[in-house]
Write a protein that holds these residues in place. Sequence first.
Motif, PDB file in Angstrom:
ATOM      1  N   GLU A 164      43.350  44.431  45.273  1.00 41.47           N
ATOM      2  CA  GLU A 164      44.479  43.535  45.500  1.00 41.47           C
ATOM      3  C   GLU A 164      45.666  44.327  46.014  1.00 41.47           C
ATOM      4  OE1 GLU A 164      46.818  40.006  43.096  1.00 41.47           O
ATOM      5  OE2 GLU A 164      45.701  41.502  41.961  1.00 41.47           O
TER       6      GLU A 164
ATOM      7  N   ALA B 296      38.132  35.225  39.824  1.00 45.19           N
ATOM      8  CA  ALA B 296      38.483  35.677  41.166  1.00 45.19           C
ATOM      9  C   ALA B 296      37.272  36.281  41.860  1.00 45.19           C
ATOM     10  CB  ALA B 296      39.626  36.691  41.102  1.00 45.19           C
TER      11      ALA B 296
ATOM     12  N   ASP C  87      34.881  33.966  43.525  1.00 48.59           N
ATOM     13  CA  ASP C  87      35.303  33.382  44.799  1.00 48.59           C
ATOM     14  C   ASP C  87      34.923  34.237  46.005  1.00 48.59           C
ATOM     15  OD1 ASP C  87      36.439  31.169  43.553  1.00 48.59           O
ATOM     16  OD2 ASP C  87      38.410  32.121  43.386  1.00 48.59           O
TER      17      ASP C  87
END
Length: 86
Positions: free
Chosen positions: A53, A38, A41
């Motif tokens: 998050e 993640a 990215d």
Amino acid sequence: MRMRFLGSTSEAGACPTLYETDRGTIVVQGLQVSDPEALADLRDVLDGETAVEVPRELLTEIAARVLPEITATAFQGSAPAQPATG
């Protein structure tokens, strides 16, 4: 910098939470993203930045409550945005 609590989707008052600052920015409290795939990215992460998050519901709930009051004061007298033509 001072912050004002906007809301949370946590019943215990812990993260995830959104705050508005006296500088006109939003602070996000949430779990730090630690998954290497993640993190790969992400784009253009500066020193001192991290990713957290939060659930989509938190953003939409707070936007529904906060944006109408911001829109009413920030855009008074401005013409409505015109749709882009392509």
